[in-house]
Design a protein around this motif. Sequence first.
Motif, mmCIF file in Angstrom:
data_model
loop_
_atom_site.group_PDB
_atom_site.id
_atom_site.type_symbol
_atom_site.label_atom_id
_atom_site.label_comp_id
_atom_site.label_asym_id
_atom_site.label_seq_id
_atom_site.Cartn_x
_atom_site.Cartn_y
_atom_site.Cartn_z
ATOM 1 N N GLN A 1 0.845 -1.180 0.000
ATOM 2 C CA GLN A 1 0.000 0.000 0.000
ATOM 3 C C GLN A 1 0.888 1.240 0.000
ATOM 4 O OE1 GLN A 1 -2.853 0.181 -0.753
ATOM 5 N NE2 GLN A 1 -4.146 1.586 0.422
ATOM 6 N N VAL A 2 0.435 2.258 -0.701
ATOM 7 C CA VAL A 2 1.174 3.507 -0.843
ATOM 8 C C VAL A 2 0.344 4.643 -0.260
ATOM 9 C CG1 VAL A 2 2.092 5.186 -2.480
ATOM 10 C CG2 VAL A 2 2.410 2.737 -2.895
ATOM 11 N N GLN A 3 0.979 5.468 0.521
ATOM 12 C CA GLN A 3 0.362 6.717 0.976
ATOM 13 C C GLN A 3 1.224 7.876 0.511
ATOM 14 O OE1 GLN A 3 -0.146 6.099 5.278
ATOM 15 N NE2 GLN A 3 -2.331 5.802 4.913
ATOM 16 N N LEU A 4 0.553 8.946 0.083
ATOM 17 C CA LEU A 4 1.234 10.131 -0.410
ATOM 18 C C LEU A 4 0.814 11.324 0.443
ATOM 19 C CD1 LEU A 4 0.568 9.606 -4.227
ATOM 20 C CD2 LEU A 4 2.659 9.055 -2.980
ATOM 21 N N VAL A 5 1.789 12.083 0.904
ATOM 22 C CA VAL A 5 1.520 13.244 1.747
ATOM 23 C C VAL A 5 2.195 14.467 1.140
ATOM 24 C CG1 VAL A 5 1.737 14.266 4.031
ATOM 25 C CG2 VAL A 5 1.358 11.795 3.793
ATOM 26 N N GLU A 6 1.362 15.416 0.703
ATOM 27 C CA GLU A 6 1.884 16.644 0.103
ATOM 28 C C GLU A 6 2.113 17.709 1.161
ATOM 29 O OE1 GLU A 6 -1.263 15.529 -3.271
ATOM 30 O OE2 GLU A 6 -1.412 15.791 -1.109
ATOM 31 N N SER A 7 3.024 18.609 0.865
ATOM 32 C CA SER A 7 3.260 19.764 1.714
ATOM 33 C C SER A 7 3.824 20.886 0.865
ATOM 34 C CB SER A 7 4.218 19.418 2.860
ATOM 35 O OG SER A 7 5.459 18.991 2.352
ATOM 36 N N ALA A 23 5.742 13.162 -0.135
ATOM 37 C CA ALA A 23 6.471 12.031 0.422
ATOM 38 C C ALA A 23 5.617 10.776 0.333
ATOM 39 C CB ALA A 23 6.832 12.323 1.871
ATOM 40 N N ALA A 24 6.234 9.686 -0.103
ATOM 41 C CA ALA A 24 5.516 8.441 -0.314
ATOM 42 C C ALA A 24 5.976 7.374 0.658
ATOM 43 C CB ALA A 24 5.724 7.961 -1.752
ATOM 44 N N SER A 25 5.063 6.470 0.954
ATOM 45 C CA SER A 25 5.410 5.265 1.698
ATOM 46 C C SER A 25 5.385 4.096 0.720
ATOM 47 C CB SER A 25 4.412 5.045 2.833
ATOM 48 O OG SER A 25 3.115 4.816 2.305
ATOM 49 N N GLY A 26 5.782 2.918 1.179
ATOM 50 C CA GLY A 26 5.734 1.742 0.336
ATOM 51 C C GLY A 26 7.032 1.498 -0.395
ATOM 52 N N ASP A 89 -2.429 30.049 -11.769
ATOM 53 C CA ASP A 89 -1.874 28.829 -11.187
ATOM 54 C C ASP A 89 -2.593 28.446 -9.901
ATOM 55 O OD1 ASP A 89 1.367 30.055 -12.119
ATOM 56 O OD2 ASP A 89 0.204 28.490 -13.133
ATOM 57 N N THR A 90 -3.480 29.286 -9.420
ATOM 58 C CA THR A 90 -4.228 29.003 -8.203
ATOM 59 C C THR A 90 -5.071 27.744 -8.375
ATOM 60 O OG1 THR A 90 -4.321 31.316 -7.523
ATOM 61 C CG2 THR A 90 -6.020 29.844 -6.646
ATOM 62 N N ALA A 91 -4.881 26.788 -7.481
ATOM 63 C CA ALA A 91 -5.575 25.497 -7.567
ATOM 64 C C ALA A 91 -5.178 24.648 -6.370
ATOM 65 C CB ALA A 91 -5.209 24.772 -8.860
ATOM 66 N N VAL A 92 -5.860 23.533 -6.237
ATOM 67 C CA VAL A 92 -5.392 22.479 -5.334
ATOM 68 C C VAL A 92 -4.477 21.574 -6.151
ATOM 69 C CG1 VAL A 92 -6.023 20.550 -3.853
ATOM 70 C CG2 VAL A 92 -7.478 22.584 -3.937
ATOM 71 N N TYR A 93 -3.289 21.345 -5.641
ATOM 72 C CA TYR A 93 -2.295 20.527 -6.333
ATOM 73 C C TYR A 93 -2.248 19.143 -5.689
ATOM 74 C CZ TYR A 93 -0.626 24.469 -9.035
ATOM 75 O OH TYR A 93 -0.531 25.515 -9.925
ATOM 76 N N TYR A 94 -2.288 18.125 -6.552
ATOM 77 C CA TYR A 94 -2.323 16.737 -6.105
ATOM 78 C C TYR A 94 -1.109 15.980 -6.620
ATOM 79 C CZ TYR A 94 -7.276 17.622 -5.143
ATOM 80 O OH TYR A 94 -8.466 18.121 -4.670
ATOM 81 N N GLY A 107 -2.468 11.777 -3.418
ATOM 82 C CA GLY A 107 -2.348 12.488 -2.164
ATOM 83 C C GLY A 107 -3.626 13.239 -1.856
ATOM 84 N N GLN A 108 -3.639 13.909 -0.721
ATOM 85 C CA GLN A 108 -4.849 14.601 -0.260
ATOM 86 C C GLN A 108 -4.988 15.985 -0.886
ATOM 87 O OE1 GLN A 108 -2.034 14.538 1.354
ATOM 88 N NE2 GLN A 108 -1.729 16.586 2.238
ATOM 89 N N GLY A 109 -3.941 16.490 -1.486
ATOM 90 C CA GLY A 109 -3.980 17.801 -2.127
ATOM 91 C C GLY A 109 -3.465 18.897 -1.215
ATOM 92 N N THR A 110 -2.894 19.922 -1.833
ATOM 93 C CA THR A 110 -2.433 21.090 -1.091
ATOM 94 C C THR A 110 -2.815 22.340 -1.885
ATOM 95 O OG1 THR A 110 -0.517 22.125 -0.020
ATOM 96 C CG2 THR A 110 -0.102 21.035 -2.120
ATOM 97 N N GLN A 111 -3.325 23.333 -1.192
ATOM 98 C CA GLN A 111 -3.817 24.534 -1.838
ATOM 99 C C GLN A 111 -2.677 25.482 -2.169
ATOM 100 O OE1 GLN A 111 -7.184 25.530 -2.635
ATOM 101 N NE2 GLN A 111 -6.080 27.160 -3.725
ATOM 102 N N VAL A 112 -2.692 25.958 -3.398
ATOM 103 C CA VAL A 112 -1.776 27.012 -3.839
ATOM 104 C C VAL A 112 -2.630 28.191 -4.296
ATOM 105 C CG1 VAL A 112 -0.087 27.706 -5.575
ATOM 106 C CG2 VAL A 112 0.069 25.450 -4.498
#
Length: 116
Positions: A1-7, A23-26, A89-94, A107-112
């Motif tokens: 299983q893979v988890q992705l965490v954006e920052s 950052a990814a796991s797995g 460029d304003t958006a949620v980045y995944y 990933g869960q997304g990060t707002q720019v």
Amino acid sequence: QVQLVESGGGLVQAGGSLSLSCAASGSIFSISTLNWYRQAPGTRRELVAQVTSGGSTNYADSVRGRFTISRDNAKKTVYLQMNRLKPEDTAVYYCNLVGPGPLYYWGQGTQVTVSS
């Protein structure tokens, strides 16, 4: 299983820069293609940048020359350096990982937000 965490998202003025990390796991990171997508309100999710397992990169026309995608397999992390940012460029980045199969992870997304 893979988890992705954006920052790394946030608010920046037009012309500024931001750097995103994912950052990814797995165990499949190094053999996977990594993508950054974005989605603005009322629009479809669009591919912004891609880096393959071999290190080849591709960019959307709208960001080519301003954004740079890179990966660090040892840290299982993919980056998106964004320069000369524009309000559009304003958006949620995944972050997206495509593994063998293919298998797709998000990933869960990060707002720019880029202010004019």
